[in-house]
Design a protein around this motif. Structure first.
Motif, PDB file in Angstrom:
ATOM      1  N   ARG A 277     -24.526 -50.997  29.367  1.00  0.00           N
ATOM      2  CA  ARG A 277     -25.300 -51.920  30.197  1.00  0.00           C
ATOM      3  C   ARG A 277     -25.023 -53.366  29.792  1.00  0.00           C
ATOM      4  O   ARG A 277     -24.889 -54.249  30.654  1.00  0.00           O
ATOM      5  N   TYR A 278     -24.970 -53.592  28.500  1.00  0.00           N
ATOM      6  CA  TYR A 278     -24.713 -54.957  28.033  1.00  0.00           C
ATOM      7  C   TYR A 278     -23.312 -55.410  28.434  1.00  0.00           C
ATOM      8  O   TYR A 278     -23.129 -56.529  28.934  1.00  0.00           O
ATOM      9  N   LEU A 279     -22.318 -54.552  28.204  1.00  0.00           N
ATOM     10  CA  LEU A 279     -20.939 -54.932  28.502  1.00  0.00           C
ATOM     11  C   LEU A 279     -20.747 -55.198  29.987  1.00  0.00           C
ATOM     12  O   LEU A 279     -20.059 -56.147  30.377  1.00  0.00           O
ATOM     13  N   THR A 280     -21.357 -54.353  30.832  1.00  0.00           N
ATOM     14  CA  THR A 280     -21.208 -54.548  32.273  1.00  0.00           C
ATOM     15  C   THR A 280     -22.020 -55.732  32.782  1.00  0.00           C
ATOM     16  O   THR A 280     -21.773 -56.215  33.892  1.00  0.00           O
ATOM     17  N   SER A 281     -22.991 -56.211  31.987  1.00  0.00           N
ATOM     18  CA  SER A 281     -23.750 -57.390  32.406  1.00  0.00           C
ATOM     19  C   SER A 281     -22.859 -58.625  32.457  1.00  0.00           C
ATOM     20  O   SER A 281     -23.143 -59.578  33.182  1.00  0.00           O
TER      21      SER A 281
ATOM     22  N   VAL B 127     -28.891 -51.808  16.040  1.00  0.00           N
ATOM     23  CA  VAL B 127     -30.210 -52.444  16.007  1.00  0.00           C
ATOM     24  C   VAL B 127     -30.308 -53.532  17.076  1.00  0.00           C
ATOM     25  O   VAL B 127     -31.318 -53.658  17.775  1.00  0.00           O
ATOM     26  N   GLN B 128     -29.251 -54.328  17.222  1.00  0.00           N
ATOM     27  CA  GLN B 128     -29.282 -55.429  18.179  1.00  0.00           C
ATOM     28  C   GLN B 128     -29.351 -54.943  19.610  1.00  0.00           C
ATOM     29  O   GLN B 128     -29.916 -55.638  20.478  1.00  0.00           O
ATOM     30  N   MET B 129     -28.809 -53.772  19.881  1.00  0.00           N
ATOM     31  CA  MET B 129     -28.901 -53.225  21.230  1.00  0.00           C
ATOM     32  C   MET B 129     -30.335 -52.879  21.608  1.00  0.00           C
ATOM     33  O   MET B 129     -30.647 -52.684  22.775  1.00  0.00           O
ATOM     34  N   GLY B 130     -31.211 -52.812  20.600  1.00  0.00           N
ATOM     35  CA  GLY B 130     -32.627 -52.618  20.902  1.00  0.00           C
ATOM     36  C   GLY B 130     -33.175 -53.763  21.734  1.00  0.00           C
ATOM     37  O   GLY B 130     -34.052 -53.562  22.591  1.00  0.00           O
ATOM     38  N   ALA B 131     -32.670 -54.984  21.508  1.00  0.00           N
ATOM     39  CA  ALA B 131     -33.101 -56.137  22.312  1.00  0.00           C
ATOM     40  C   ALA B 131     -32.667 -55.972  23.762  1.00  0.00           C
ATOM     41  O   ALA B 131     -33.429 -56.284  24.692  1.00  0.00           O
ATOM     42  N   VAL B 132     -31.448 -55.479  23.972  1.00  0.00           N
ATOM     43  CA  VAL B 132     -30.980 -55.237  25.339  1.00  0.00           C
ATOM     44  C   VAL B 132     -31.829 -54.161  26.016  1.00  0.00           C
ATOM     45  O   VAL B 132     -32.193 -54.277  27.188  1.00  0.00           O
ATOM     46  N   LYS B 133     -32.173 -53.142  25.254  1.00  0.00           N
ATOM     47  CA  LYS B 133     -33.003 -52.068  25.796  1.00  0.00           C
ATOM     48  C   LYS B 133     -34.384 -52.580  26.192  1.00  0.00           C
ATOM     49  O   LYS B 133     -34.936 -52.202  27.233  1.00  0.00           O
ATOM     50  N   LYS B 134     -34.969 -53.457  25.359  1.00  0.00           N
ATOM     51  CA  LYS B 134     -36.285 -54.013  25.679  1.00  0.00           C
ATOM     52  C   LYS B 134     -36.229 -54.884  26.924  1.00  0.00           C
ATOM     53  O   LYS B 134     -37.131 -54.852  27.760  1.00  0.00           O
TER      54      LYS B 134
END
Length: 1414
Positions: A846-850, A1139-1146
């Motif tokens: 999700r982050y990469l495709t953003s 851990v940082q992907m938790g921010a993207v998930k939130k």
């Protein structure tokens, strides 16, 4: 070959005719005796005693005790083991030259190695059990070994063995080591007196180890466990089964606690005043000197470790050069023995192990010191905040944001600078030794080298200048420049390597040899790290210098109070009254010492004058006008550190009518309030603050406008039960600021204020006699009690409505979880473990495709192409040097050499360009992804339904835009870049090693398995520890913010010491989490470094064994050395990214919520620009609900409001009047009926158009940071005359004119530099400026005094005469002059007429409301 201890090829080997000690075979056999003795004595103790005990129960750490000379013993033992390895190698090499097998050459050395290993294991077990008597066996062993080795050394001297022989050197070194170990053992006997003395010394373990709560054991374990972080294994492994929590990591050791380091830093700071007479010279003490004095010793130790690591780093290039040369003979002399390729491979392995151990030790020491410094600085900052003047906050000189920045960022900048200090000292050594190594070992002619060196540093300086200029530009360019720093050493070492090959050819007229080429490349790889860290260190050094200069400055403004001469009677109730902004609250603050005193003093009565002497005179129970609550439970907010008294607690909660509100909370008075998710109304917060003041057992109580947020019923109850009964019956001195003039008859003493001065002072009867006009004015206002129609019940209704969906949702989730656990508990456990070890690949996608598929493709393609070119460059160099080495022709073809150089230069240029393109692409994609996610999140929040904000805590929303957005913006791109770079480098390294030596793949399997399990266990533990670090940092930041917000309350209660202690506890909790996280990182890096060393050893041995061309041997070894640098970063970056992907998930969880429909059926261009011009409102069969699954709150409401009418809407709690006001703005679901304004159905309008054409004044005044002009006219469309007219209408013109700047005077954060009433008047002026034909007022006069309210009501009727005004009334008297009154009940309109007609109906609801108000 037959086995024999001294061989079968020499008959004289067993001849003892010249004496037993003259026989070499006998002397070697004699050297076996001490080792056999030690093994015979210690094995039964180790395997029978402690072995059986450790299999059942582990010895507790509180028995650990280091004997004298602990670290020296470990260092000597490890040195002894290394010498034994050399002795074994020498013996084996010597044996290979014999005709028969001579066991005496290496067997004693093997036994010595085993005995030395057993000795340290034996010593460790004795130390952990604190039983020193068993050390006698080691004492005897060291004596016997020393004697036997001395005999052997004397034998060599008698035989004339030269010192250059390795065997002589080894024996001499071992005599010294055994002698030193014997001396260490004698020292233990001398200090502990466990033998040969009558009274043995009894020593207790350190205080930390006696505390079962201390779990951080790094300072107390043995040297091997310190170096390898072996003690962390238990935590790392257990994290895979159970999440790491605060209980698992325990408490900080005493020496690392914030209080300990604060005292140390403060003493160093204060010592400068004494030693340097700074008071005489007028200069301030230096914080840098204080930090050096307090923490300089560990920094020097860390720098020493770093120096040793950097020096050992040069063993790699030297060994590569020796191995690639591949000498074919073996020698026994010391010098030629070290040229053996297998010996070089082992030495390279041991050098890497030692280098990485020293490096990790340096990192740990700086980390620990940085954490200690941070704790000390936080304590100093907190003490400064506690002494901070209230005016600094109220006047905007120091905001909460600045305080949070100081705590969360600036102290970390100093800490990180301390982390990087050893790199700063080590850089010159690395660069200097790098150039010296090239001069002496590779490029012996020295003339061309200055050109090469200058070119490399010129490139670096150019990049640094560009980087500095880029930092001065926009913020995204700053991020790009940081990414460029990761690539600029690469072009530097490529260009230097190219020049090196040119210079070598032109100076020697000979081809570049593999040994020289790859040793050069290896040295340039060493140069990469200091070049990269140089920019980082300089950046943090500049920031650290700036941060340490930050301080608080106190400014003096205009006088708020003047000519104040009053007396507060002891044990009586004093009331302070006056209009808005007259200085009532300022007077209380001045008495408490919270105002800057220009002249005059405040005199307090002595303790003896108070009737109840047991109370604390110096503590004042204070309830501020703006409620201040702790992020704690309701009970903790009320008792506020005082002992809990159940009877007193119940009396206070009953007096403040809090019990009904407490019953609504999910956990009663144990529910945490504040940013933890429970949003209380202003009245509920105010009552908790009043309850806190009532509960405290103090002589003096200050209450600042406690009735402003309470309805009349609760106000009367609080006055009767809380003040008159609870306080006055106890003869406590009470000072009460209020606008409720109906309570004046209860006052013993009255102070009337106006314009910052005392207008009248005395009893009510005194004022009646002396100022009849003032008394009559008061009497008129006192006869009109303000009737708020069950406002408290409304607050409880709102709280219940907000809590219900949460409770039901959590209940359903709990039931689902219970059912799943009952169905299959084992599957659930396995699922949890699987989820904890699984990477969030979906969130990563999700982050990469953003960032867009094009940028994603471009990033992947450029990354692969860049690393392919890097591999091609090294492969071309290997091919080039191998061809030249094979030809070995002096007269080389200039054309061919030129072609080789041309290809190499083209590849190097392509690598430089691709490096820059890749960095730009990664940063571009990261910025695009962050921008898109932030833009989508902002749109979702702006378009979010009102119900979302009712259900979601404000702190949670702000956290998405602050912490989570910062992670997405600043942390994920560099982590992603580092992860891909490290992974591709490791994969390319493994590929090149396998290509050069295919047998390496066989050894790669066990190494790969070990790496898999290391990263698997580390990622889980690291994730838990990072979450602990984040979760423990938030309460610390909240505590600083709470302290800054409640400074007046804390200082009034004299609770500074309690809050300091709480801050120290929170700091230590956060520091222990960070310390364990750092230790876990060291645990990983040590193991991955050791794995990398094993890879280097394997690659070296396989390359030597296979014996391929030397060019690819050098290439394989070069890439093997690369793995040791990047292997740990793969795992760490993977854990960080998880851990940082938790921010993207939130953020994505917010993006999935349903938004309001902002698009209407009408285009904005179809709506007239002056709509609504008349202000006609038609409500036709209106039905409204908050959510689809909830019951309607308005049911078929019908009403007609003529243009310019003044309409009042009233009703009891839950009648639907507030819901009707929300319906005008379509903030609730209109599922039936419609509202027509000036002929247009509002449901067809775009939301933005609708809401921009209407005006509303809410109960809670909202001002923004900026100028008064900005708050009145954000779009800057009005003239100054229009703004001054609005301020005059709102009774604010004179006040604003007196401010410096007038309309351009600044409004601080939240409007804190104005009183609550003044803020409400500003909101009224803002509504007037907007010129909307429809104005909705929701209890807009709640926070102003009655006199001002009377004036304001008249102003509204005149200034808004041509506008439609709809007033949601909680006070009946505010709508008596309205043109139309609507009375509602349970979502229906019951009465609808003029006030006169409704009052004529004696049995009507409105008439009953008014009668209750009379």
């Amino acid at each position: 070959m037959r086995l024999s201890f001294c061989g079968n090829d020499n008959a004289s080997a067993y001849n003892i005719s010249a004496g037993v000690l003259r026989n070499v075979c006998f002397v070697d056999a004699l050297n076996l005796v001490p080792h056999v003795f030690l093994l015979f004595i210690t094995f039964p103790i180790l395997f029978i005693g402690w072995g059986s005990q450790s299999s059942k129960v582990q010895i507790h750490h509180n028995t650990w005790l280091h004997f004298p000379g602990h670290n020296l013993r470990w260092i000597l033992t490890f040195t002894l083991l290394f010498v034994h390895v050399c002795e074994i190698a020498e013996g084996i090499v010597s044996d290979t030259q014999m005709k028969s097998r001579h066991l005496h050459l290496f067997l004693p050395a093997i036994m010595g190695f085993v005995a030395a290993t057993v000795s340290i294991v034996y010593y460790h077990n004795i130390e952990t059990s604190n039983f020193p008597k068993l050390l006698l066996a080691l004492f005897l062993y060291w004596i016997m070994a020393f004697v036997t080795k001395t005999i052997k050394l004397v034998r060599y001297c008698q035989d004339g063995v030269p010192f250059s022989q390795l065997r002589f050197c080894i024996t001499g070194i071992m005599v010294i080591l055994y002698g030193l170990l014997m001396a260490v053992e004698i020292n233990v006997i001398r200090v502990r007196r466990y033998v040969f003395f009558m009274n043995p010394q009894k020593v207790k373990p350190p205080e930390d180890l006696q505390d079962l709560g201390v779990r951080f054991l790094q300072p107390f374990v043995n040297l091997l466990s310190k170096a390898t972080y072996w003690w962390m294994n238990t935590l790392i492994i257990s994290a895979h089964k159970k999440p790491v929590d605060l209980k698992a990591i325990g408490k900080l050791p005493i020496a690392m606690r914030a209080l300990t380091n604060y005292v140390c830093l403060k003493e160093a700071y204060e010592e400068q005043k004494v030693t340097k007479d700074l008071e005489i010279t007028g200069t301030d003490p230096s914080i840098w000197l204080a930090m050096y004095s307090a923490f300089g010793r560990p920094i020097l130790l860390s720098s020493t470790f770093r120096y040793l690591a950097d020096l050992l780093g040069f063993a790699g290039p030297l060994c590569i050069s020796g191995i690639v040369k591949n000498p074919s003979n073996s020698y026994l002399s010391s010098e030629e023995f070290l040229r053996n390729v297998y010996v070089l491979a082992v030495l390279l392995f041991l050098a890497l192990i030692l280098q990485r151990t020293f490096l990790q030790a340096s990192y740990y020491v700086t980390t620990e010191t940085g954490i200690n410094l941070r704790g000390a600085l936080l304590a100093m900052i907190y003490n400064k905040i506690l002494r901070l003047s209230t005016s600094n906050l109220s006047m905007g000189e120091m905001t909460l944001g600045q305080i949070n920045n100081l705590v969360a960022i600036e102290t970390n900048q100093l800490m990180w600078f301390l982390f990087l200090c050893p790199n700063l000292w080590a850089m010159p050594v690395q660069v200097e030794h790098q150039s010296k190594g090239l001069i002496s070992e590779i490029l012996q002619p020295a003339e061309p080298w200055p050109i090469i060196s200058s070119k490399g540093w010129e490139a670096v300086s150019t990049v640094k200048r560009e980087d500095f200029l880029s930092r001065m530009s926009m913020s995204w360019m700053w991020s790009v420049s940081l990414r460029m720093m990761t690539c600029h050493p690469f072009p530097a070492h490529i260009s230097s390597t190219t020049d090196t090959s040119h210079c070598f050819y032109f100076c020697h007229m000979a081809p570049l040899q593999p040994a020289q080429a790859f040793a050069s490349l290896s040295l340039f790889h060493i140069l990469v790290t200091p070049l990269f860290l140089l920019s980082t260190v300089v950046r943090f050094a500049v920031k650290a210098i700036i941060r340490q200069k930050d301080c608080f400055y106190l400014l003096i403004g205009l006088a708020t109070l003047s000519n104040i001469n009053i007396r507060i009677p002891t044990g009586q109730m004093t009331m302070i009254v006056g209009q808005v902004g007259c200085g009532k609250s300022s007077l209380l603050l001045a008495i408490l010492g919270e105002m800057q005193t220009l002249e005059g003093k405040v005199h307090w009565s002595k303790l003896g004058e108070f009737p109840n002497k047991f109370r604390n005179r110096y503590s004042v129970a204070y309830a501020a006008q703006k409620p201040w609550l702790l992020n704690a439970t309701v009970e903790e907010n009320i008792i506020f550190g005082s002992p809990f008294n159940k009877q007193r607690y119940k009396a206070v909660t009953d007096a403040c009518s809090l019990q009904p509100d407490i019953d609504l909370l999910p956990f009663g008075d144990q529910t945490e309030i504040g940013e933890r998710g429970i949003n209380l109304s202003g009245g509920q917060r105010q009552r908790i603050c009043v309850a806190r003041a009532l509960y405290q057992n103090t002589n003096i109580v200050f209450l600042d406008d406690p009735f402003s947020a309470l309805d009349i019923h609760l106000s009367d109850h609080l006055m009767q039960e809380g003040i008159l009964k609870f306080l006055q019956e106890d003869k406590r001195t009470l000072v009460l600021v209020t606008h409720k003039l109906q309570y004046l008859p209860h006052a013993d003493w009255i102070i009337a204020m106006k314009d910052g001065m005392v207008l009248r002072e005395g009893t009510l009867k005194d004022i009646q006699n002396k100022d009849v006009e003032l008394y009559e004015h008061w009497k008129t206002l006192m006869n009109r009690q303000d009737q708020e129609l069950e406002k408290t019940t409304l607050e409880r209704k709102t709280l219940r409505r907000a809590m219900y969906p949460r409770e039901s949702k959590s209940q359903l989730e709990d039931e689902d979880e219970e059912e799943e656990e009952e169905e299959d508990e084992d599957d659930n456990m396995s699922t949890v473990l699987r989820l904890r070890t699984k990477m969030p690949w979906k969130t990563c996608w999700r982050y990469l495709t953003s960032g867009g598929f094009f940028l994603l493709f471009l990033m992947i393609f450029s990354k692969l192409l860049k690393h392919s070119v890097i591999v091609a460059i090294d492969y071309w160099l290997a091919t080039w040097t191998s061809m030249d080495n094979a030809n070995e022709v002096r007269n080389v073809d200039d054309v061919k050499s030129t072609n080789k150089v041309a290809v190499f230069s083209i590849l190097s240029g392509a690598g430089i360009v691709l490096c820059l393109i890749t960095s730009l692409t990664v940063e571009w994609m990261g910025l695009t992804a962050a921008k898109n996610l932030h833009h989508n999140l902002l749109n979702k929040i702006i378009l979010g339904p009102i119900r979302f904000f009712d259900m979601t805590p404000l702190g949670l929303i702000l956290n998405r835009f602050s912490a989570d957005t910062n992670i997405i913006d600043q942390h994920i791109p560099p982590t992603l870049e580092s992860l891909t770079r490290s992974t591709l480098l490791c994969l390319s390294a493994i590929g090149m090693i396998s290509y050069a030596t295919p047998w390496f793949l066989v050894a790669l399997v066990p190494l790969g398995i070990a790496f898999y399990f290391i990263q698997k266990y580390f990622r889980v533990a690291s994730k838990d520890l990072q979450e602990l670090d984040d979760s423990t940092q938030l309460p610390l930041l909240c505590h600083f913010s709470e302290t800054a917000e409640g400074l007046t309350t804390i200082r009034a209660f004299r609770h500074e010491a309690r809050f300091k202690q709480r801050m120290l506890e929170l700091t230590d909790t956060n520091n222990i989490a960070y310390l364990f996280l750092s230790a876990a990182n060291r645990w990983l890096e040590v193991r991955t470094d050791y794995l990398g060393a094993c890879i280097v050893l394997t690659a070296a041995v396989t390359s030597i064994t296979e014996g391929p061309n030397s060019g690819f041997v050098g290439l394989g070894l070069l890439y093997a050395l690369t793995i040791t640098n990047y292997l740990n970063w793969v795992v760490r970056n993977l854990a960080d990214l998880e851990v940082q992907m938790g921010a993207v998930k939130k953020v994505h969880s917010f993006l999935n919520m349903e938004s309001e429909n902002y698009d209407g059926y009408l285009d904005p261009s179809q709506v007239p620009k002056d709509w609504p011009q008349e202000g006609e409102i038609k409500i036709e069969n209106l039905c409204v609900r908050y959510e689809n699954n909830l019951k309607p709150v308005l049911k078929h409401v019908k009403a007609y409001i003529k243009p310019g009418q003044k309409v009042g809407i009233c009703g009891r709690t839950g009648s639907g009047k507030s819901s009707l006001s929300l319906a005008f703005f379509r903030m609730v679901d209109i599922f039936d009926g419609r509202i027509v304004i000036d002929g247009i159905d509002i449901s067809k309008l775009p939301l933005h158009t609708l809401r921009s054409r209407l005006s509303i004044i809410l109960q809670d005044p909202i001002l923004f940071s900026g100028s008064i002009r900005f708050n009145l006219d954000p779009e800057c469309k009005c003239t100054d005359d229009r703004l001054w007219e609005a301020l005059e209408i709102a009774q604010l013109k004179n006040m604003v004119k007196s401010l410096p700047g007038g309309l351009d005077a600044m409004v601080t954060e939240g409007g804190e530099n104005f009183s609550v009433g003044q803020r409400q008047l500003f909101c009224l002026a803002r509504a007037f400026v907007r010129k909307s034909s429809i104005l909705i007022m929701d209890e807009a006069t709640a926070s102003i005094d009655m006199a001002t309210e009377n004036i304001l009501q008249k102003v509204v009727m005149t200034a808004f005469a041509d506008r439609t005004v709809v007033t949601i009334a909680h006070r009946v008297h505010t709508i008596l002059t309205a043109d139309l009154v609507i009375v509602m009940k349970r979502g229906n309109i019951l009465e609808y007429d003029t006030p006169e007609n409704l009052l004529s109906q004696e049995d009507g609801i409105f008439a009953s409301f008014v009668r209750a108000d009379m």
